[in-house]
Design an enzyme around this catalytic site. Structure first.
Site, PDB file in Angstrom:
ATOM      1  N   SER A 371      -2.880   2.370  -0.164  1.00  0.00           N
ATOM      2  CA  SER A 371      -4.128   2.604   0.745  1.00  0.00           C
ATOM      3  C   SER A 371      -4.886   4.061   0.362  1.00  0.00           C
ATOM      4  O   SER A 371      -5.424   4.371  -0.813  1.00  0.00           O
ATOM      5  CB  SER A 371      -3.441   2.816   2.103  1.00  0.00           C
ATOM      6  OG  SER A 371      -4.274   2.588   3.313  1.00  0.00           O
ATOM      7  N   ASP A 491      -4.413  -8.724   2.941  1.00  0.00           N
ATOM      8  CA  ASP A 491      -4.735  -7.558   3.214  1.00  0.00           C
ATOM      9  C   ASP A 491      -6.226  -7.543   3.898  1.00  0.00           C
ATOM     10  O   ASP A 491      -7.003  -7.671   3.296  1.00  0.00           O
ATOM     11  CB  ASP A 491      -4.617  -6.587   2.215  1.00  0.00           C
ATOM     12  CG  ASP A 491      -4.735  -4.917   2.580  1.00  0.00           C
ATOM     13  OD1 ASP A 491      -4.865  -4.905   3.683  1.00  0.00           O
ATOM     14  OD2 ASP A 491      -4.426  -4.095   1.803  1.00  0.00           O
ATOM     15  N   HIS A 522      -1.078  -5.169   4.205  1.00  0.00           N
ATOM     16  CA  HIS A 522      -1.317  -3.799   3.639  1.00  0.00           C
ATOM     17  C   HIS A 522       0.117  -3.406   3.316  1.00  0.00           C
ATOM     18  O   HIS A 522       0.532  -2.221   3.892  1.00  0.00           O
ATOM     19  CB  HIS A 522      -1.989  -3.121   4.681  1.00  0.00           C
ATOM     20  CG  HIS A 522      -2.787  -2.026   4.107  1.00  0.00           C
ATOM     21  ND1 HIS A 522      -3.582  -2.073   3.068  1.00  0.00           N
ATOM     22  CD2 HIS A 522      -2.628  -0.713   4.553  1.00  0.00           C
ATOM     23  CE1 HIS A 522      -3.925  -0.824   3.010  1.00  0.00           C
ATOM     24  NE2 HIS A 522      -3.483   0.223   3.686  1.00  0.00           N
TER      25      HIS A 522
END
Lengths: 803, 803
Positions: A371, A491, A522
């Protein structure tokens, strides 16, 4: 259950012997030993927790070797060879598999073939074959997903290595081994001096950097650094009150036609001079009070890599201002690498100007993280900074426009409605957790936030100078390190365009690049039972940072993709999104291909965009709204067109960007088009969140930490699965930075690329195309009653496929 | 947010000074120092991670002391006293609270009063008051629930203690402190010789025992042992295929009238002679490969307690046969204590007969653990075994009949339909994981299982000799150790009768006893933010096992109960289920108190027990079925009577066993009565699963493990909450071991005690009584159509209350 394995090196017998001797499983002069003596010695060493002959023998007595003999008794009776079936009866038990529950005794190979466990295919194991089988066993994945040698290490196999006076890395099968002292890491903090003064205090911003390194560095070993740039490392601020209201209109925009090149702005802020050091030391003054926070890093810490964490400008302990994806953030990210590589100064504290070097580092750095953390790894790679050998960027943003915007629309990451660059900057401006630091820097940060709000421009949603500055892909030519990308095919936080567009760019670069696409959302993928991701990264980093000639580049597949139709299945490919992939064209409203759920009287179909009031009235979650929108009949049926194919007569593997070409009209001067491609049909599908097979099922080293063992499992029957989606502002019909007017009732030609994907649509499933406007999960959602018309006759769905 | 605190000792000023000197926060000759000098010294020591004056100063510069000064600058300007408001501005920041987000700067006491943080209530802190305030701060709970001194310890405050040549326990405020080396514990395995031969191999069963002990024991320190008897320690077998079919009839039983006393059987099996030791050593041969598995134990490991794990007979590594709750299991549990207390032999391995003593142990033992683990602690307590000083039994079974049966019925723990004593025995007979051990013992275990199946008797569900043997409460008079019971008021796995009936028995015993009732289900409570359970256990165990005169018995409340109507609220009482609690009687069908949902035409109401077919047809989860049964109208409405009170005009606190006296008839020769007492009304209620406030939010020691910080939170509006329930076989109208016949259509008087509870029914809520028969979650569930009649006119609901 399948144990896929990509990171095992095939080596020659003589290399295997050397390796077995190197790990001290095999002694000098072994050739003179009978198979019996050799086997007794080796199996005894497979129980490093047993410190006496009797204790070893008792462990061996628990293993069933033949129908009537346990391992200890069996070994007493052999002489010059070892029966292969018996060897694998034993081996499977050593690997953690249970007789009867997991495999049928005396039929080990049947199970091994099914699960994907390799074996020496000879009925009788002479000395050479026996040692080959032992070597193979050590490099075989066990029930908990760990290599058998790692299991032995977790029980103390390498314990005596920690006493070495001249410690060094131990390589086995191309990978660095956990021979380091996991109980006495050095934990320290330094302050790296950047070349920025983002808080305008007249001093270059100092960046707090936390280091965990093997104690063996104190004895002269120089180690590489795994660096995770994490703005969350020191915690996050609560920003619930700062989220933007999304229940507002998408506004009509004036037509503008800027040139893309004009959007680039140079910032040439002058900065203060660097501090002049007043002394130097090798001893830091501040011990790390925070801990590591990525278990893949901890795995490597036990294997001799230092792990380094820094939050960058504006985060707690550091100077500066957070600006969400800006070039300054990138520079504050690479500053740490420059220090690790010996090209920048750090100080023991912020006051005394006593320099401290990364003297323990071999000046080779890799970056890890998911991320925002992976994003900063990507950002660093696009600078070409010296010392950065590779990045493992997981679920990383490659252009912030692709995170918060799409085709001229404000489009939120899933579950993040109302978030934007300013909100994330505030979330990470954790300096303000320290009240006295907040007093110093709070007012200036409020000014910064105002500037971010203006730059991000939630009114037009257009690509502009603010976003161009935050598009790392513009600097992709500077990448000179090797790159590993990891992304979840489900995601919807960091959408796949971030990985896809970067991959498209990387395809042409003269670097090594690897791509992993899993079926998760994610998440990290280092603890999935069915794939040896951690081992692959060990092979990769041993090659990149320890200069081990292990052929990592050739051995690791270029693209590894998890299949969405069955458990524990991973395919390899040479590419993803290859522009040469063949296209299939679907006509809309053609009953052979994609029909409409009710036959329209004209080739033009319409829907009304009036679902917001009902969505609010019913207090639906965003996920529940999507369920209803995709259902055959619901309160939201009139808000979308649903076009369904017949059940597929054969499988279809989608690989690329599905494109909808259509003509659409709206009864006002603004509008948006949202499209979902959906897999329909009542089937069991793979979950997008892996289940925990064993909490703390994977230990990362001797007396060291644990990770949970996880796997994606097939779930109960479900009516549909989202394949991909996309959104577009009808005023941004050609690109995201130029706008055109919309006249009510006029049909406009539109080509919408959905998010890139890879999807296996099995035979029997139906392909569904859903056309709608307001997306409760992602777009702004004004209460209104706009009417849309879609010219189905003029529409085409173009699907890139694999042959 | 509230930080309740029960474990703080109030001490005199001179004791406080001594304690501050003991932990080396205060030096000799401190009296001569100005408040300024003293404060500078003490605040600097609050940053143990900072190893230089500058580093300490920089940490202090982050704390806002007054509107214009940070802590470092403020300290430079004071002289003989410290402003109280400033002190607490600072203290709250040290405790992890954030200015603005958590508390208003310069108004610290307002926040402290609300949250329950103590302070010195004087406007100006002279030297004595300043040191009192410092002492109080160290014993104050911080934002993460840990005492401030524990937070300092986690950052290295006690690091230099680990170098002591003559290590000893450090006591502060009555509690042992984490001064031990957490990075180099000794991890070892021994084999304790029991006095059993449950696997009939002619040798006394050896029991594998895993020990983690501070390295400081090697320097002469003798430490107590926290022992967890865990049959799950080495894993569990998969028993999905062994679950009993519950979709079978409750059978009509012959009338029998045995005497309770006759159910007792004595087992006087002769056992082999003990092994004769051939030598003795202090060095074990087997290192522990498994790890600790209860974080409360790990907390104490860092504070100098050894932690000991053993699975007992039949578990992996041990000899013997698992028999679920039998006296043999109890004896195999207490054998470990006898070894720890110096009254039994252990060996280094199973072969050589080399004895090894628990030489490092001070011969004082406490037991910990939840569920089966806590059950075995209770079992051990009821033997009066020497060396066992106290048990902390969480969610523990006190009679196995109350786990798998109820009033002549097979009644499963929630989510465990089909489980029984035999299934649990098989789950824990983990010897069979080792194939060669299974080969030796598998056949005999199958015989054992058959005997268990016969003894447990799923046909009648009656209490019999099998269950009498597994009723620890029959031996309650032997308890001579102090007892802590912990149970969740929403635990439907181990139902509250297990804690309640044991508490009733303990009430009369001349021992110390403490009871904690939380609002959770089947969980531990050591990491709940709102209560200092861990600190209380530290006070308790320091008193019990280290002989610290800390008044633990007087300071800790006898009964501590979490309120179910608001967050973070804990009440203390002198007793629970006190027989003298006043009773309120509710007449059924009286509109003032409990009416029926539809007015019956006669005082007799009826329902049909035909819901099983619908339950199966709809593939409902058991929880979803209960939701529907309790709903005003559903497919299961005809399967129950629902009687509802008016909304309560004032609160009602239920404490005890609610009793339904009724007359009931069924149209066949067998039947059952199930009853739920329910809190109705659309309100926000406390969740029964605590939310994670901070993953890894509580560190348990310096460089040591982490626990998640959790709290029970008020949830969204919900229509009801179960208060308690009960079940009874109509043939067991008087007790669970004697049966009478049932004639179709005849009304029988029945008195059914529901599971004991404590429940706060707030004003405005309605009390609901639900009468039904088959309980999909818990009872057998035959598809049938039986009709029940309830004489409401002859019925009474008797509710024990607190005034």
């Amino acid at each position: 259950m399948k144990l896929n394995q990509f990171a095992r090196l095939t080596t020659t017998y003589s290399e295997q012997i050397k390796a077995l001797q190197r790990i001290k499983l095999l002694d000098e002069g072994y050739e003179a030993l009978s198979v019996q003596a050799l086997a007794q010695q080796i199996f005894a060493r497979f129980f490093p927790e047993a410190h006496s002959k009797t204790a070893q023998n008792e462990q061996m007595q628990k293993i069933q070797a033949t129908a009537s003999l346990n391992l200890a008794d069996y070994l007493a009776g052999i002489s010059t060879s070892f029966d292969q079936r018996t060897f694998y009866n034993i081996a499977l038990q050593l690997l953690g598999f249970k007789v009867t529950t997991d495999f049928q005794f005396n039929h080990p190979r049947r199970f091994m073939a099914k699960v994907g466990i390799p074996y020496v295919d000879q009925p009788v194991l002479t000395q050479e074959l026996f040692l080959e089988a032992v070597y193979l066993l050590l490099t075989t994945r066990s029930q908990n997903g760990l290599l058998y040698l790692d299991c032995l290490a977790n029980r103390g196999f390498f314990a005596h290595w920690q006493k070495a006076t001249a410690p060094e890395f131990l390589i086995f099968n191309g990978k660095t081994q956990p021979v380091f002292d996991t109980q006495n890491f050095i934990r320290e903090v330094v302050y790296v001096e950047s070349s920025l003064d983002t808080d305008l205090d007249g001093h270059l911003d100092l960046l707090e950097t936390t280091i965990f390194r093997p104690k063996e560095t104190e004895k002269g070993l120089r180690v590489p650094a795994l660096y995770t740039a994490s703005p969350y490392y020191k915690g996050t601020n609560d920003v619930d009150a700062d989220l933007h209201n999304v229940d507002v209109p998408i506004q009509a925009k004036a037509a503008i036609q800027p040139n893309l090149a004009d959007l680039k702005t140079g910032t040439n802020q002058s900065v203060p001079a660097a501090r002049e050091p007043l002394g130097e030391t090798t001893e830091p003054e501040l011990e790390a009070a925070d801990d590591s926070n990525y278990l893949l890093n901890d795995y490597f810490l036990a294997r001799g890599f230092a792990t380094v964490y820094a939050g960058g400008i504006g985060t707690r302990g550091s100077d500066g201002m957070r600006t969400c994806g800006s070039p300054e953030e990138t520079a504050s990210t690479t500053a740490i690498i420059e220090w690790l590589a010996g090209n920048r100064r750090a100080y023991t504290n912020k006051t005394d100007r006593i320099e401290i070097k990364a003297w323990w580092c071999n000046q080779k750095v890799a970056m890890t993280g998911k991320s925002y953390l992976g994003t900063l790894a990507t950002a660093a790679a696009t600078t070409g900074v010296e010392g950065l050998k590779t990045v493992i960027a997981e679920a990383a943003i490659s252009s912030w426009y692709d995170y918060y915007r799409e085709n001229g629309l404000v489009v939120a990451p899933v579950d993040c409605q109302g978030e934007d660059a300013d909100v994330l900057a505030k979330l990470c401006q954790t300096r303000q957790m320290d009240a006295a630091d907040h007093t110093k820097s709070g007012a200036l940060f409020e000014e910064q936030l105002a500037a971010l709000r203006e730059g991000q421009d939630r009114i037009t949603g257009n690509y502009n100078a603010f976003w161009a500055e935050r598009n790392y892909r513009d600097n992709v030519q500077k990448i000179n390190c090797d790159v590993v990308l990891v992304h979840g095919l489900n995601d919807w936080n960091v959408k796949l365009q971030n990985a896809g567009a970067l991959w498209d760019d990387l395809r042409q670069l003269p670097i090594e690049k690897k791509l992993f696409l899993h079926q998760g959302q994610h998440i990290y993928m280092n603890n999935i039972q069915s794939i040896d991701f951690t081992d692959m990264m060990n092979l990769w980093l041993s090659y990149q940072l320890l200069d081990i000639d292990n052929h990592a580049s050739e051995i690791l597949p270029t693209v590894t993709i998890q299949d969405n139709t069955q458990e524990a299945t991973w395919h390899t490919q040479d590419d993803w999104l290859n522009p040469k992939n063949p296209r299939q064209t679907y006509f809309l409203n053609d009953p052979e291909h994609l029909g409409l759920d009710q036959t329209p009287t004209t080739p033009v179909a319409d829907f009304s965009d009036d679902g917001v009031a009902m969505f609010k009235k019913q207090h639906l979650s965003e996920a529940a709204w999507q369920d209803q929108l995709l259902a055959p009949q619901s309160d939201f049926t009139q808000n979308r067109l649903l076009l369904l194919s017949q059940a597929q007569s054969k499988q279809l593997v989608i690989d690329g960007r599905v494109q909808l070409k259509t003509k659409v009209a709206v009864n006002t001067d603004r509008g948006l088009l949202s499209v979902m491609l959906v897999d329909y049909g009542l089937f069991s599908r793979l979950g997008t969140t892996p289940a925990i097979l064993a909490a703390k099922g994977q230990q990362l080293g001797y007396h060291w930490r644990y990770d949970d063992l996880k796997e994606f499992k097939l779930g109960a029957l479900s009516p549909y699965q989202l394949i991909t989606k996309g959104h577009l502002n009808l005023q941004n019909r050609h690109n995201s930075y130029q706008t055109e007017t919309v006249d009510a009732g006029t049909f406009y030609e539109v080509q919408l690329d959905l998010q890139p994907t890879h999807y296996h649509l099995a035979a029997g499933h139906q392909l569904g195309l859903v056309i709608y406007a307001t997306d409760m999960e992602m777009t702004l959602r004004e209460e209104q009653q706009n009417q849309y018309q879609v010219d189905l006759g003029a529409s085409r769905l173009v699907i890139p496929t694999l042959d």
